[in-house]
Design a protein around this motif. Structure first.
Motif, PDB file in Angstrom:
ATOM      1  N   ALA A 113      53.820  79.768  53.586  1.00 25.31           N
ATOM      2  CA  ALA A 113      54.471  79.378  54.831  1.00 25.31           C
ATOM      3  C   ALA A 113      53.441  78.838  55.819  1.00 25.31           C
ATOM      4  O   ALA A 113      53.688  77.833  56.509  1.00 25.31           O
ATOM      5  N   TYR A 114      52.290  79.504  55.905  1.00 23.09           N
ATOM      6  CA  TYR A 114      51.249  79.023  56.812  1.00 23.09           C
ATOM      7  C   TYR A 114      50.766  77.642  56.368  1.00 23.09           C
ATOM      8  O   TYR A 114      50.563  76.744  57.205  1.00 23.09           O
ATOM      9  N   CYS A 115      50.557  77.459  55.058  1.00 24.20           N
ATOM     10  CA  CYS A 115      50.092  76.166  54.562  1.00 24.20           C
ATOM     11  C   CYS A 115      51.128  75.071  54.804  1.00 24.20           C
ATOM     12  O   CYS A 115      50.765  73.933  55.129  1.00 24.20           O
ATOM     13  N   ASP A 116      52.388  75.409  54.674  1.00 23.22           N
ATOM     14  CA  ASP A 116      53.427  74.430  54.989  1.00 23.22           C
ATOM     15  C   ASP A 116      53.380  74.046  56.466  1.00 23.22           C
ATOM     16  O   ASP A 116      53.595  72.879  56.834  1.00 23.22           O
ATOM     17  N   GLU A 117      53.076  75.031  57.316  1.00 22.02           N
ATOM     18  CA  GLU A 117      52.939  74.765  58.747  1.00 22.02           C
ATOM     19  C   GLU A 117      51.758  73.824  59.020  1.00 22.02           C
ATOM     20  O   GLU A 117      51.863  72.888  59.825  1.00 22.02           O
ATOM     21  N   VAL A 118      50.619  74.083  58.336  1.00 22.48           N
ATOM     22  CA  VAL A 118      49.436  73.228  58.504  1.00 22.48           C
ATOM     23  C   VAL A 118      49.750  71.795  58.063  1.00 22.48           C
ATOM     24  O   VAL A 118      49.417  70.826  58.761  1.00 22.48           O
ATOM     25  N   LYS A 119      50.396  71.668  56.913  1.00 22.36           N
ATOM     26  CA  LYS A 119      50.755  70.324  56.437  1.00 22.36           C
ATOM     27  C   LYS A 119      51.703  69.649  57.411  1.00 22.36           C
ATOM     28  O   LYS A 119      51.578  68.438  57.674  1.00 22.36           O
ATOM     29  N   GLY A 120      52.646  70.398  57.950  1.00 19.28           N
ATOM     30  CA  GLY A 120      53.585  69.836  58.906  1.00 19.28           C
ATOM     31  C   GLY A 120      52.899  69.399  60.188  1.00 19.28           C
ATOM     32  O   GLY A 120      53.229  68.345  60.743  1.00 19.28           O
ATOM     33  N   THR A 121      51.947  70.195  60.647  1.00 17.44           N
ATOM     34  CA  THR A 121      51.197  69.836  61.855  1.00 17.44           C
ATOM     35  C   THR A 121      50.463  68.513  61.657  1.00 17.44           C
ATOM     36  O   THR A 121      50.483  67.639  62.533  1.00 17.44           O
ATOM     37  N   CYS A 122      49.834  68.366  60.513  1.00 15.36           N
ATOM     38  CA  CYS A 122      49.113  67.124  60.238  1.00 15.36           C
ATOM     39  C   CYS A 122      50.071  65.951  60.078  1.00 15.36           C
ATOM     40  O   CYS A 122      49.832  64.857  60.610  1.00 15.36           O
ATOM     41  N   ALA A 123      51.155  66.179  59.358  1.00 12.64           N
ATOM     42  CA  ALA A 123      52.128  65.102  59.150  1.00 12.64           C
ATOM     43  C   ALA A 123      52.741  64.651  60.472  1.00 12.64           C
ATOM     44  O   ALA A 123      52.928  63.450  60.708  1.00 12.64           O
TER      45      ALA A 123
ATOM     46  N   LEU B  64      44.318  72.378  65.706  1.00 17.92           N
ATOM     47  CA  LEU B  64      44.494  71.395  64.632  1.00 17.92           C
ATOM     48  C   LEU B  64      45.457  70.294  65.063  1.00 17.92           C
ATOM     49  O   LEU B  64      45.202  69.109  64.811  1.00 17.92           O
ATOM     50  N   GLY B  65      46.558  70.680  65.713  1.00 19.87           N
ATOM     51  CA  GLY B  65      47.513  69.667  66.147  1.00 19.87           C
ATOM     52  C   GLY B  65      46.902  68.685  67.127  1.00 19.87           C
ATOM     53  O   GLY B  65      47.122  67.473  67.032  1.00 19.87           O
ATOM     54  N   GLY B  66      46.118  69.191  68.056  1.00 17.27           N
ATOM     55  CA  GLY B  66      45.510  68.336  69.061  1.00 17.27           C
ATOM     56  C   GLY B  66      44.480  67.382  68.476  1.00 17.27           C
ATOM     57  O   GLY B  66      44.479  66.183  68.761  1.00 17.27           O
ATOM     58  N   ILE B  67      43.609  67.911  67.634  1.00 19.26           N
ATOM     59  CA  ILE B  67      42.544  67.079  67.086  1.00 19.26           C
ATOM     60  C   ILE B  67      43.089  66.114  66.033  1.00 19.26           C
ATOM     61  O   ILE B  67      42.590  64.998  65.901  1.00 19.26           O
ATOM     62  N   ALA B  68      44.136  66.522  65.321  1.00 21.55           N
ATOM     63  CA  ALA B  68      44.752  65.615  64.349  1.00 21.55           C
ATOM     64  C   ALA B  68      45.417  64.441  65.054  1.00 21.55           C
ATOM     65  O   ALA B  68      45.306  63.289  64.605  1.00 21.55           O
ATOM     66  N   ALA B  69      46.086  64.720  66.163  1.00 27.55           N
ATOM     67  CA  ALA B  69      46.715  63.636  66.925  1.00 27.55           C
ATOM     68  C   ALA B  69      45.653  62.704  67.512  1.00 27.55           C
ATOM     69  O   ALA B  69      45.827  61.475  67.540  1.00 27.55           O
ATOM     70  N   TRP B  70      44.555  63.281  67.978  1.00 26.79           N
ATOM     71  CA  TRP B  70      43.431  62.472  68.487  1.00 26.79           C
ATOM     72  C   TRP B  70      42.897  61.557  67.385  1.00 26.79           C
ATOM     73  O   TRP B  70      42.675  60.365  67.614  1.00 26.79           O
ATOM     74  N   ALA B  71      42.707  62.117  66.187  1.00 33.83           N
ATOM     75  CA  ALA B  71      42.191  61.319  65.065  1.00 33.83           C
ATOM     76  C   ALA B  71      43.163  60.202  64.703  1.00 33.83           C
ATOM     77  O   ALA B  71      42.758  59.054  64.479  1.00 33.83           O
ATOM     78  N   ALA B  72      44.449  60.519  64.643  1.00 30.23           N
ATOM     79  CA  ALA B  72      45.448  59.500  64.314  1.00 30.23           C
ATOM     80  C   ALA B  72      45.454  58.395  65.358  1.00 30.23           C
ATOM     81  O   ALA B  72      45.598  57.206  65.035  1.00 30.23           O
ATOM     82  N   GLY B  73      45.269  58.765  66.613  1.00 27.36           N
ATOM     83  CA  GLY B  73      45.248  57.785  67.677  1.00 27.36           C
ATOM     84  C   GLY B  73      44.079  56.815  67.574  1.00 27.36           C
ATOM     85  O   GLY B  73      44.157  55.693  68.084  1.00 27.36           O
ATOM     86  N   LEU B  74      43.022  57.237  66.912  1.00 29.16           N
ATOM     87  CA  LEU B  74      41.869  56.367  66.699  1.00 29.16           C
ATOM     88  C   LEU B  74      42.016  55.510  65.444  1.00 29.16           C
ATOM     89  O   LEU B  74      41.166  54.663  65.180  1.00 29.16           O
TER      90      LEU B  74
ATOM     91  N   ASP C 133      36.095  76.983  60.612  1.00 31.79           N
ATOM     92  CA  ASP C 133      36.343  76.918  62.051  1.00 31.79           C
ATOM     93  C   ASP C 133      37.726  77.472  62.350  1.00 31.79           C
ATOM     94  O   ASP C 133      38.737  76.798  62.138  1.00 31.79           O
ATOM     95  N   SER C 134      37.769  78.688  62.859  1.00 28.52           N
ATOM     96  CA  SER C 134      39.048  79.379  63.062  1.00 28.52           C
ATOM     97  C   SER C 134      39.879  78.754  64.176  1.00 28.52           C
ATOM     98  O   SER C 134      41.073  79.053  64.297  1.00 28.52           O
ATOM     99  N   ARG C 135      39.273  77.919  64.998  1.00 33.80           N
ATOM    100  CA  ARG C 135      40.069  77.230  66.019  1.00 33.80           C
ATOM    101  C   ARG C 135      41.050  76.261  65.385  1.00 33.80           C
ATOM    102  O   ARG C 135      42.110  75.965  65.954  1.00 33.80           O
ATOM    103  N   LEU C 136      40.690  75.749  64.193  1.00 36.56           N
ATOM    104  CA  LEU C 136      41.510  74.734  63.537  1.00 36.56           C
ATOM    105  C   LEU C 136      42.252  75.255  62.317  1.00 36.56           C
ATOM    106  O   LEU C 136      43.291  74.698  61.947  1.00 36.56           O
ATOM    107  N   PHE C 137      41.721  76.293  61.686  1.00 34.59           N
ATOM    108  CA  PHE C 137      42.239  76.672  60.365  1.00 34.59           C
ATOM    109  C   PHE C 137      41.950  78.138  60.100  1.00 34.59           C
ATOM    110  O   PHE C 137      40.851  78.628  60.378  1.00 34.59           O
ATOM    111  N   ASP C 138      42.950  78.835  59.571  1.00 35.01           N
ATOM    112  CA  ASP C 138      42.812  80.246  59.217  1.00 35.01           C
ATOM    113  C   ASP C 138      42.771  80.348  57.698  1.00 35.01           C
ATOM    114  O   ASP C 138      43.808  80.308  57.034  1.00 35.01           O
ATOM    115  N   LEU C 139      41.573  80.476  57.133  1.00 37.33           N
ATOM    116  CA  LEU C 139      41.424  80.483  55.677  1.00 37.33           C
ATOM    117  C   LEU C 139      42.091  81.699  55.052  1.00 37.33           C
ATOM    118  O   LEU C 139      42.677  81.596  53.961  1.00 37.33           O
TER     119      LEU C 139
END
Length: 353
Positions: free
Chosen positions: A60-70, A25-35, A46-52
Motif C-alpha cells: 500500500a505504501y509503495c502504491d502511494e509512492v508510485k501514485g505520488t510520482c505519477a 517526495l511530492g514536492g520535489i517530484a513536481a519540481w523535477a517534472a516542471g523542469l 533520505d527519510s524526508r522523501l522515502f521510507d525504506l
C-alpha cells in the motif's frame, strides 16, 4: 540493436532539503517534472522523501509512492542505495567518517553497522519489487582502497583476499536481488573497491559471474581517472543497467595532476562540473549507448564545484533531451535496395546459378 532511451531522469539526493519543495517526495517530484524530467531516481537513505522500512513491507505504501510520482508527472527510474552499499565493506581507516552514513545506534560498532547496511540492502530489493522497479544503483564499499598505490609494497595475496571478502559479503545480497528480479548497478567510483573495469571484472569473477552485479555508468569518474570512457561502453555495454549523466574536467598543471594535491574542489585539476561545462563527450556516449541498445533513463547526477544545484538542474533536462537519439528503424540506404534474389547474388559473385 539500437534503441531509444526512456527519457531524462534526475537523482534527487543532491537536491533534497528541509524546505519546500525539496522536503517531500511530492514536492520535489513536481519540481523535477516542471523542469522537464520524466523520471526521478529516489535515494532510499533520505527519510524526508522515502521510507525504506515501509516500502519493504507495505504494498500500500509503495502504491502511494508510485501514485505520488505519477500525479507529479514522473516515473521512478531506479532506487539508490549508495550510502548503504558503501557500508557493506568499510576499511577501518574510514570508520569514523562513514559512521555518519548510519544510525547513531551503530556508531563505533563496525560489525553492527555492516549488519544494518546489509539489512538495508535486502529491504531495498523488496522495496524495488513492490514498486515495480527492476534496477537499483549502489556503491560496493571498500576494503582495499587504502592500498591503491603500491607503496609501501602490498604483501602477496592482499588484493585477492580483499576481493574474495568483498564477494563473500555481497553474494548473499546479490542472491536476494536475483530472487526479487532486481539488478544492482554498481557505480564505479574512486574510494570504492570497484572503480574501473579491471576492479569490476575482479569482483564479478569473485561472485561467480553473478548476473545481478551490473554497472551504473558514470563517465565523470572515468574522465577524472583518464580512462577511455567510450571504449568502456564497447567492452561492458551488456552489463550497463543505469546511466548517470555527470560532467567533469581534468586540467593538469605543473603543480598537480590526477591526485590534485589535496586541494578543495574548486582548486583541483580533476573536478566535477554541470552538464556541458566540462570535457565529457556526451555525443559519443549517447551514440554508443543507443548503438548497443541501452533503453533505460539518462539520469542527471548534479555535482559541480561552481554552479548552483538549481541552475544545474534547470539546464540538465534540456541538455539530456538534446542528446537522446531516437533510434532509426531502417537503414539510410534502404531506398536503393531491392528484393532478395539468390540467383542474382550468386551471379554478382561470379558463381554459377
Amino acid at each position: 540493436m539500437a534503441s531509444t532511451m526512456k527519457g531524462a531522469g534526475i537523482f534527487l539526493a543532491q537536491f533534497a532539503g528541509d524546505t519546500a519543495p525539496f522536503d517531500t517526495l511530492g514536492g520535489i517530484a513536481a519540481w523535477a517534472a516542471g523542469l522537464g524530467y520524466d523520471a526521478v531516481q529516489i535515494p532510499t537513505f533520505d527519510s524526508r522523501l522515502f521510507d525504506l522500512e515501509q516500502a519493504a513491507t507495505s504494498q500500500a505504501y509503495c502504491d502511494e509512492v508510485k501514485g505520488t510520482c505519477a500525479d507529479a508527472g514522473v516515473a521512478i527510474s531506479e532506487l539508490s542505495t549508495h550510502l548503504q552499499g558503501q557500508l557493506v565493506a568499510v576499511h577501518p581507516a574510514y570508520d569514523l567518517a562513514f559512521d555518519a552514513f548510519a544510525p547513531a545506534r551503530v556508531h563505533g560498532d563496525p560489525a553492527a553497522r555492516q549488519e544494518w547496511a546489509v539489512d538495508q540492502m535486502l529491504k531495498a530489493a523488496r522495496a524495488a519489487r513492490n514498486l515495480g522497479v527492476d534496477t537499483t544503483v549502489s556503491f560496493s564499499g571498500s576494503l582495499a582502497f587504502p592500498y591503491l598505490y603500491p607503496w609501501p609494497q602490498r604483501p602477496p595475496g592482499l588484493v585477492d583476499e580483499a576481493f574474495a571478502e568483498l564477494a563473500r559479503r555481497w553474494r548473499p545480497i546479490l542472491d536476494a536481488y536475483e530472487n526479487e528480479g532486481v539488478d544492482i548497478g554498481f557505480e564505479l567510483h574512486p574510494g570504492e573497491d570497484l572503480f574501473d573495469g579491471t576492479t569490476y571484472e575482479r569482483f564479478v569473477a569473485a561472485t561467480g559471474n553473478h548476473d545481478r552485479a551490473l554497472i551504473n555508468y558514470d563517465p565523470s569518474h572515468f574522465l577524472l581517472q583518464q580512462l577511455d570512457y567510450l571504449g568502456f561502453i564497447d567492452l561492458y555495454h551488456d552489463r550497463i543497467c543505469a546511466f548517470h549523466v555527470k560532467d567533469a574536467e581534468f586540467n593538469p598543471t605543473a603543480r598537480q595532476g590526477v591526485y590534485s594535491g589535496y586541494a578543495d574542489w574548486t582548486g583541483r585539476a580533476a573536478r566535477f562540473r554541470s552538464l556541458g561545462d566540462g570535457q565529457v563527450d556526451f555525443a559519443g556516449i549517447f551514440s554508443r549507448l543507443c548503438q548497443y541498445g541501452y533503453n533505460g533513463h539518462a539520469v542527471l547526477e548534479w555535482e559541480c564545484c561552481l554552479k548552483s544545484s538549481e541552475h544545474g538542474a534547470a539546464e540538465g533536462a534540456p541538455f539530456i533531451r538534446r542528446h537522446i537519439i531516437k533510434a532509426t528503424d531502417k537503414a539510410f540506404d534502404d531506398f536503393a535496395g531491392g528484393d532478395a534474389d539468390p540467383a542474382k547474388v550468386r551471379k554478382m559473385l561470379g558463381m554459377s546459378a
